[in-house]
Design an enzyme around this catalytic site. Structure first.
Site, PDB file in Angstrom:
ATOM      1  N   GLY A 223       0.864  -1.189  -0.135  1.00 48.32           N
ATOM      2  CA  GLY A 223      -0.109   0.071   0.108  1.00 48.32           C
ATOM      3  C   GLY A 223       0.819   1.153  -0.117  1.00 48.32           C
ATOM      4  O   GLY A 223       0.468   2.220  -0.698  1.00 48.32           O
ATOM      5  N   ASP A 224       2.126   1.300   0.960  1.00 49.73           N
ATOM      6  CA  ASP A 224       2.917   2.614   0.840  1.00 49.73           C
ATOM      7  C   ASP A 224       3.600   2.498  -0.486  1.00 49.73           C
ATOM      8  O   ASP A 224       3.731   3.921  -1.012  1.00 49.73           O
ATOM      9  CB  ASP A 224       3.808   2.310   1.945  1.00 49.73           C
ATOM     10  CG  ASP A 224       3.286   2.155   3.365  1.00 49.73           C
ATOM     11  OD1 ASP A 224       2.300   2.389   3.550  1.00 49.73           O
ATOM     12  OD2 ASP A 224       3.821   1.401   4.018  1.00 49.73           O
TER      13      ASP A 224
HETATM   14  P1  ATP Z   1      -0.417  -2.523   3.346  1.00 48.94           P
HETATM   15  O1  ATP Z   1      -1.330  -1.895   4.370  1.00 48.94           O
HETATM   16  O2  ATP Z   1       0.235  -3.917   3.599  1.00 48.94           O
HETATM   17  O3  ATP Z   1       0.587  -1.588   2.860  1.00 48.94           O
HETATM   18  P2  ATP Z   1      -2.634  -2.041   1.723  1.00 48.94           P
HETATM   19  O4  ATP Z   1      -4.087  -2.981   2.278  1.00 48.94           O
HETATM   20  O5  ATP Z   1      -2.845  -0.654   1.954  1.00 48.94           O
HETATM   21  O6  ATP Z   1      -1.427  -2.701   2.101  1.00 48.94           O
HETATM   22  P3  ATP Z   1      -2.975  -3.518  -0.753  1.00 48.94           P
HETATM   23  O7  ATP Z   1      -4.138  -3.316  -1.446  1.00 48.94           O
HETATM   24  O8  ATP Z   1      -2.694  -4.667   0.002  1.00 48.94           O
HETATM   25  O9  ATP Z   1      -2.677  -2.224  -0.032  1.00 48.94           O
HETATM   26  O10 ATP Z   1      -1.923  -3.500  -1.952  1.00 48.94           O
HETATM   27  C1  ATP Z   1      -1.654  -2.213  -2.880  1.00 48.94           C
HETATM   28  C2  ATP Z   1      -1.276  -2.662  -4.208  1.00 48.94           C
HETATM   29  O11 ATP Z   1      -0.264  -3.472  -4.268  1.00 48.94           O
HETATM   30  C3  ATP Z   1      -2.504  -3.447  -4.794  1.00 48.94           C
HETATM   31  O12 ATP Z   1      -3.156  -2.414  -5.583  1.00 48.94           O
HETATM   32  C4  ATP Z   1      -1.843  -4.182  -5.918  1.00 48.94           C
HETATM   33  O13 ATP Z   1      -1.386  -3.561  -7.031  1.00 48.94           O
HETATM   34  C5  ATP Z   1      -0.351  -4.392  -5.191  1.00 48.94           C
HETATM   35  N1  ATP Z   1      -0.654  -5.873  -4.351  1.00 48.94           N
HETATM   36  C6  ATP Z   1      -0.645  -6.090  -3.015  1.00 48.94           C
HETATM   37  N2  ATP Z   1      -0.817  -7.345  -2.946  1.00 48.94           N
HETATM   38  C7  ATP Z   1      -0.892  -8.254  -3.871  1.00 48.94           C
HETATM   39  C8  ATP Z   1      -0.682  -9.532  -4.121  1.00 48.94           C
HETATM   40  N3  ATP Z   1      -0.857 -10.541  -3.329  1.00 48.94           N
HETATM   41  N4  ATP Z   1      -0.616 -10.022  -5.343  1.00 48.94           N
HETATM   42  C9  ATP Z   1      -0.491  -8.688  -6.554  1.00 48.94           C
HETATM   43  N5  ATP Z   1      -0.432  -7.444  -6.350  1.00 48.94           N
HETATM   44  C10 ATP Z   1      -0.510  -7.252  -4.951  1.00 48.94           C
END
Ligand code: ATP
Length: 310
Positions: free
Chosen positions: A253-254
């Site tokens: 996410g970051d």
């Molecule tokens: P975090 O809080 O762990 O930083 P988050 O929940 O804010 O994560 P996510 O939606 O998990 O953000 O991930 C951000 C982006 O990273 C997604 O939109 C995607 O592009 C990529 N991503 C994350 N996890 C995966 C995965 N398992 N497979 C492919 N792409 C991923």
């Protein structure tokens, strides 16, 4: 210049153990200690992209000194505001495929520090083109503190990319000062509107029309392995991403926020902004380290992302 904000940074300690033994001594040899906090993850990815970045926030004590020294060693310009409290440690114990975390709350900020930082921030804002704010607020700061920071950015017409959750985000949405972008995941979105939101596109589209989001130019909902769904003014987009070999998605996410900020900084089109953001999220998920991307794989991943307008 891009300004990143980390209000409650940490020294992130990782203890890899073969086996975690409770109620006895565990000895660890391969300790890693890195500057942490969501805003600093964003900063590291921006630095890797070769974007001009300055890191700010609140810092204190010996651990605070350590963070500033490490950032400087990495060639990252940093202007933190010193507080009397001690910057925290956050410990991750990696054992048998599990991750047990011990997260300190961090220091409590005094009223006078809270007011002085806003003045300090106001001066920095005038020196940069865009501001990226990430993570939770430390104890002592009111829930509407980000709103006050965004008011300053609005005054100087500097766009803000905001990645926070819970009350801090809700307060921003309730106030009249708007960030340009927010990037909730579905869990954070559900928290905001007080009801479970699924990854269904129709439901997401309806949810983003909620008046709570009025005045926010970009809402980018990250969907982990399912890519993202975004609203830019009146336009809606689904971001379809290819399957990848996931090593460690923590910090994706970051990295996505770094991509969004960098794309806005370079005036990218909607399509390129969404592709850059997801490419960096995915590249982070493909690596062991948090807030680290291997840019050698950038083009390969970028070219496989599809943006569909809804
Ligand atoms: P975090 O809080 O762990 O930083 P988050 O929940 O804010 O994560 P996510 O939606 O998990 O953000 O991930 C951000 C982006 O990273 C997604 O939109 C995607 O592009 C990529 N991503 C994350 N996890 C995966 C995965 N398992 N497979 C492919 N792409 C991923």
């Amino acid at each position: 210049m891009i300004l990143t904000v980390t209000m409650n940074p940490s020294v992130d300690i990782s203890y890899p153990l073969e086996k975690f033994n409770l109620d006895t001594v565990n000895r660890v040899s391969k300790v890693s200690k890195t500057p942490g906090g969501k805003g600093l993850n964003v900063t590291r990815v921006l630095k890797q992209l070769d974007d001009k970045v300055i890191a700010t926030g609140l810092i204190g004590g010996a651990l605070g000194m350590d963070i500033q020294e490490k950032l400087t060693e990495m060639g990252i310009e940093n202007h933190f505001f010193e507080i009397s409290g001690e910057t925290r440690n956050c410990i991750a114990i990696l054992h048998e495929g599990n991750q047990t975390e011990i997260l300190e709350n961090g220091p409590t900020i005094s009223q006078s520090e809270s007011e002085k930082f806003l003045e300090y921030f106001k001066n920095l804002v005038q020196e940069v083109e865009i501001i990226s704010i990430s993570g939770s607020l430390p104890n002592g700061l009111e829930d509407d503190y980000y709103s006050k920071m965004i008011q300053i950015c609005n005054t100087y017409e500097k766009p803000v990319v905001l990645d926070c959750s819970g009350k801090a985000l809700l307060e921003v949405l309730k106030h009249e000062y708007n960030p340009k972008v927010i990037k909730p995941n579905t869990e954070e979105l559900s928290q905001l509107i007080g009801k479970e939101v699924s990854k269904d596109i129709g439901e997401l589209k309806e949810t983003l029309k909620n008046e709570l989001f009025d005045g926010i130019e970009w809402i980018i909902v990250s969907l982990g392995a399912d890519g993202a769904f975004a609203k830019h003014n009146d336009k809606f987009y689904k971001v379809n991403i290819p399957k990848i070999e996931v090593v460690n998605p923590v910090g994706s996410g970051d990295s996505t926020v770094a991509g969004i900020t960098s794309a806005i900084y370079e005036n990218a089109s909607d399509e390129n902004l969404l592709k850059k953001a997801n490419t960096l999220g995915m590249l982070n998920a493909m690596e062991k380290l948090t807030g680290f991307v291997n840019l050698e794989n950038y083009e390969k991943v970028f070219s496989k992302i599809e943006i569909v307008e809804y």
